[in-house]
Design an enzyme around this catalytic site. Structure first.
Site, PDB file in Angstrom:
ATOM      1  N   ASP A   1      12.799   2.823 -33.509  1.00 41.37           N
ATOM      2  CA  ASP A   1      11.711   3.259 -34.390  1.00 41.37           C
ATOM      3  C   ASP A   1      10.430   3.617 -33.641  1.00 41.37           C
ATOM      4  O   ASP A   1       9.838   4.678 -33.871  1.00 41.37           O
ATOM      5  CB  ASP A   1      11.405   2.167 -35.409  1.00 41.37           C
ATOM      6  CG  ASP A   1      12.588   1.871 -36.320  1.00 41.37           C
ATOM      7  OD1 ASP A   1      13.638   1.469 -35.783  1.00 41.37           O
ATOM      8  OD2 ASP A   1      12.455   2.012 -37.541  1.00 41.37           O
ATOM      9  N   HIS A   2       9.958   2.720 -32.767  1.00 42.07           N
ATOM     10  CA  HIS A   2       8.693   2.976 -32.079  1.00 42.07           C
ATOM     11  C   HIS A   2       8.794   4.203 -31.179  1.00 42.07           C
ATOM     12  O   HIS A   2       7.883   5.046 -31.150  1.00 42.07           O
ATOM     13  CB  HIS A   2       8.282   1.761 -31.243  1.00 42.07           C
ATOM     14  CG  HIS A   2       7.980   0.543 -32.055  1.00 42.07           C
ATOM     15  ND1 HIS A   2       8.952  -0.366 -32.394  1.00 42.07           N
ATOM     16  CD2 HIS A   2       6.825   0.083 -32.593  1.00 42.07           C
ATOM     17  CE1 HIS A   2       8.405  -1.338 -33.117  1.00 42.07           C
ATOM     18  NE2 HIS A   2       7.121  -1.087 -33.245  1.00 42.07           N
TER      19      HIS A   2
END
Length: 808
Positions: free
Chosen positions: A562-563
């Protein structure tokens, strides 16, 4: 269309950390000239090697031109200065002081070209007590706190798959380089940028003190020893032809699973609607699910799960990823030449811009292949300037930009924050009937810490986009906005009348970024986009386990990718902002989280394609060097990562452990022989490590030039001497939190860009009136009416929501 960085010139002197940054910039259209010293870069022989080709080198240097320079000679240094004068961005990863000692350091080259953005990428940065230490991926996993959360309870910690760190550092480097370059376009001034791979992984890979998802186990002092028991957050089950993973997060998903199981009485209590209750009962629940699933194939389970509203995804091995129908349809891979005469199936690239993949176009250069082309041209030649409004240096790069942010959960928070932290007016669009998942993870507090971290520096507009009037208001905002961010299922914006084409008809300068789990093309385009299912589908989970024969996967406590996918998207948007300065037109951007994971596993995927059956889960044993891995030290659950890279490291290690005789032992004379005698080599190292604490061992080995890293837990990041010396953390306050939160000040260290501001995250809809009055020019009467109709959603204390006093 032309790729967004067409006309931007990048000069690259990297080997290891930084190669992938140049590749990403080249994918986006930049002209990247890679400079190597005589004899070539050591990374040309990096493993895995197939058909005589280093797969990592081939992937990380595609789309680049290659030249050689001898920096020990005046002619070579003069040519480097000339290249720097024509370049916009310099990327270099030499040890601190190496270039400066030869008169061509970043400061020297910036004097030759004051408009140059000079980016230095090293393991630990240009200063601090670890400055001269050796960094490898395992060392960074250990020191960043990632390793302490990986593995099964009661077992040794497990190193995540190789390649994720190198690629993640490259993405952050590309972002930082373009951020400083965007600033230069508006100020006329270049600057130096200092990037520490250590800080990138601490703050940007899966931060312990940053936005968290549902897998936050092990991020606090609740697990001072051992790994968090995270396997049942996203459990994996055997089925008829392999394994599948499920994500039961919402109540409705569990209720559907309960019905599918035949509504067993022992799980009928509403208590099991919660994740903690199901987690506690996993020993009883999992056998029921596995028995049910045993009669289905993976594909059948995925289809049935979709019909019932249950997120299910198949676990793909690396070899299966290469032949998955969806990835073929989505254009995730391309068959291309990676070296003269060698063709392979390779990940095509991170992102699409206006439907065009920004990816591989030409193979990596042979040593010095483009000397004549580069040095035979007008090496000092100027190129067309990019028009931009001018301002004084020292401000925030995105001042004056407006972003309409519909992003949700970890990816959405991370993406929007990149623009909010750097000066953009980011308006988060929120609907109280469908709140952001981060706002629902308060765990008993008045505000979720992830909201405080991820939504800071934004404003919040409560707006019901399921109403025609809400859509009309959004379009009025979009008419004057610069960027729209969303990470819904593909087709959602179009179904709302907010596709790129519709918004561009209103505002041709608009940039619309859409992200999803698997992209808009292919049979999986409507699949639910949870990170654990992405990891399972892309081969990450299959490699993140102790061996190919174990059912247990060890990626349950991470929120990767995600990041990093958020950072990939931010970088692509920034490249498009640069392109918009030339053309005046925006673009449609698409990033699939699956593509991020697959690009970052590229070396394993390509090696498997070229030699089927050769890639599996290595556990903690580096298949290309020994001794190398995770070793116990003195104390309870204390560990140290050590990497012996070559014969020099082995000779140094023999001296450190007091066994100089082993330096000449024929069993250990070469890397291949040490791998053959891995157990004996490991025993020598382990015997010494058990007499030392991890910190003692790390410091002693690093002093001898041997890569080593103590496994540290998240609270220890706040007292790490290198992070303290670099000012890596500050405190973030919020009136709804009982205490300040540790938070990053910056990831890269910029010479002139300021640290991020820390304005507290808004409550949902907190600035609704302010935005409607000041941005849209609505009157109080109009706003009150829209609030009463449920189109606008300010906080509960808004005057329009107060009961109207009755009159007698």
């Amino acid at each position: 269309m032309a790729l967004p960085l067409h006309g931007v010139r990048v000069l690259e002197l990297t080997d290891g950390f930084g190669d992938t940054a140049g590749r990403f910039l080249a994918d986006l259209g930049a002209e990247v000239v890679r400079v190597e010293l005589p004899g070539g870069s050591p990374s040309r022989s990096a493993h895995p090697v197939r058909n005589g080709v280093s797969v990592p080198f081939a992937l990380r240097n595609a789309n680049k031109l290659g030249v050689t320079l001898d920096l020990e000679e005046d002619e070579g240094r003069d040519r480097l200065r000339a290249l720097a004068r024509r370049s916009d961005i310099l990327l270099e990863s030499f040890p601190p002081g190496f270039l400066a000692a030869r008169g061509v350091g970043t400061a020297d080259l910036c004097r030759a070209n004051p408009a140059l953005v000079a980016v230095s990428i090293t393991g630990f940065g240009q200063d601090g007590p670890y400055r001269d230490w050796a960094a490898t991926e395992p060392v960074l996993y250990a020191l960043s706190g990632v390793l302490s959360r990986s593995g099964e309870p009661g077992e040794q910690p497990l190193l995540p798959p190789d390649g994720l760190i190198d690629e993640s550092v490259g993405v952050h480097t590309a972002w930082s380089a373009l951020l400083a370059y965007f600033d230069r376009l508006h100020t006329g001034r270049g600057q130096t940028v200092d990037i520490s791979a250590f800080e990138v992984i601490v703050h940007g890979f899966d931060p312990g003190f940053g936005v968290q998802g549902s897998a936050a186990a092990g991020r606090s002092e609740d697990f001072p020893r051992g790994r968090p028991d995270a396997a049942n957050f996203y459990p994996v089950y055997r089925c008829g032809d392999g394994q599948v993973r499920i994500c039961l997060l919402a109540k409705r998903q569990w209720r559907a699973m309960f019905e599918w199981l035949g509504e067993p009485e022992e799980f009928a209590d509403p208590t099991y609607d919660t994740i903690p209750a199901r987690f506690a009962a996993s020993a009883r629940l999992n056998p029921l699910i596995e028995q049910l699933f045993s009669t289905y194939t993976r594909d059948e389970l995925v289809v049935e799960g979709a019909a019932r509203g249950i997120p299910i995804g198949g676990l793909n091995t690396v070899s299966e990823v290469l032949t998955t129908e969806h990835f073929d349809a989505a254009g995730t891979f391309v068959d291309t030449e990676i070296s003269p005469g060698v063709t392979a199936r390779v990940p095509s690239g991170y992102a699409k811009v206006d439907g065009q993949r920004a990816g591989v176009r030409m193979r990596a250069p042979e040593l010095g292949e483009h000397n004549d082309t580069v040095f035979g041209s007008d090496i000092d030649g100027a190129h067309d300037p990019i028009p931009a409004l001018q301002r004084e240096p020292g401000g925030r790069p995105f001042e004056g930009l407006r972003v309409l942010d519909m992003g949700v959960v970890v990816f959405g928070a991370e993406l929007g924050r990149q623009f909010a932290d750097n000066g953009a007016d980011v308006i988060k669009i929120e609907n109280s009937n469908f709140p952001d998942g981060l706002r629902q993870s308060k765990r008993g507090a008045a505000l979720a810490a992830s909201v405080a971290w991820g939504h800071r520096n934004r404003r919040s507009l409560g707006l019901n986009l399921r109403s025609p009037e809400g859509i009309r208001i959004f379009k009025r905002l979009a008419a004057e906005a610069d960027i729209v961010l969303a990470n819904f299922k593909p087709g959602t914006l179009a179904s709302m009348g907010l596709s790129y084409d519709e918004l561009a008809a209103i505002n041709p300068r608009i940039i619309v970024s859409e992200s999803s789990a698997f992209g808009s093309v292919g049979p999986w385009n409507k699949r639910l986009g949870y990170g654990p299912l992405v990891r399972a589908a892309c081969g990450v989970s299959a490699l993140w386990r102790y061996s190919d024969t174990t059912d247990a996967l060890c990626d349950g406590s991470t929120v990767y990718p995600d990041h990093i996918a958020g950072q990939v998207t931010a970088t692509t948007i920034l490249a498009t902002l640069i392109h918009r300065l030339r053309t005046g037109r925006g673009a449609a951007i698409e990033v699939a989280q699956a593509d991020t994971a697959i690009v970052q596993l590229g070396s394993q995927l390509v090696a498997e394609h070229l030699d089927p059956g050769s890639i599996g889960a290595p556990g903690n044993s580096d298949p290309y060097s020994a001794p190398s891995g995770v070793y116990p030290c003195g104390g309870d659950d204390e560990w140290c990562v050590v990497t012996v890279r070559d014969d020099t490291d082995w000779a140094r290690l023999c001296g450190v452990v007091g066994r100089p005789d082993l330096a000449d032992d024929p069993r250990f004379a070469t890397a291949e022989l040490r791998i053959d005698h891995r157990a004996e080599a490991d025993e020598v190292l382990t015997e010494w490590l058990l007499r030392h604490t991890p910190t003692e061992a790390m410091e002693t080995l690093q002093a001898a030039g041997i890569p080593a890293g103590a496994m540290i837990r998240l609270p220890e990041l706040l007292t790490n001497p290198q992070l303290i010396a670099r000012g890596a953390y500050t405190e973030l306050e919020h009136e709804l939190l009982p205490a300040p939160l540790p938070t990053a000040k910056q990831v890269a260290h910029f010479a002139t860009l300021p640290d991020w501001p820390l304005r507290q995250a808004p409550l949902a809809g907190q600035q609704t009136r302010e935005i409607c009055e000041r941005v849209l020019g609505l009157s109080t009467v109009e706003i009150d009416s829209l609030v009463r109709d449920g189109v606008l959603q300010p906080p509960a204390d808004d005057p329009a929501l107060s009961p109207v006093p009755s009159t007698v």
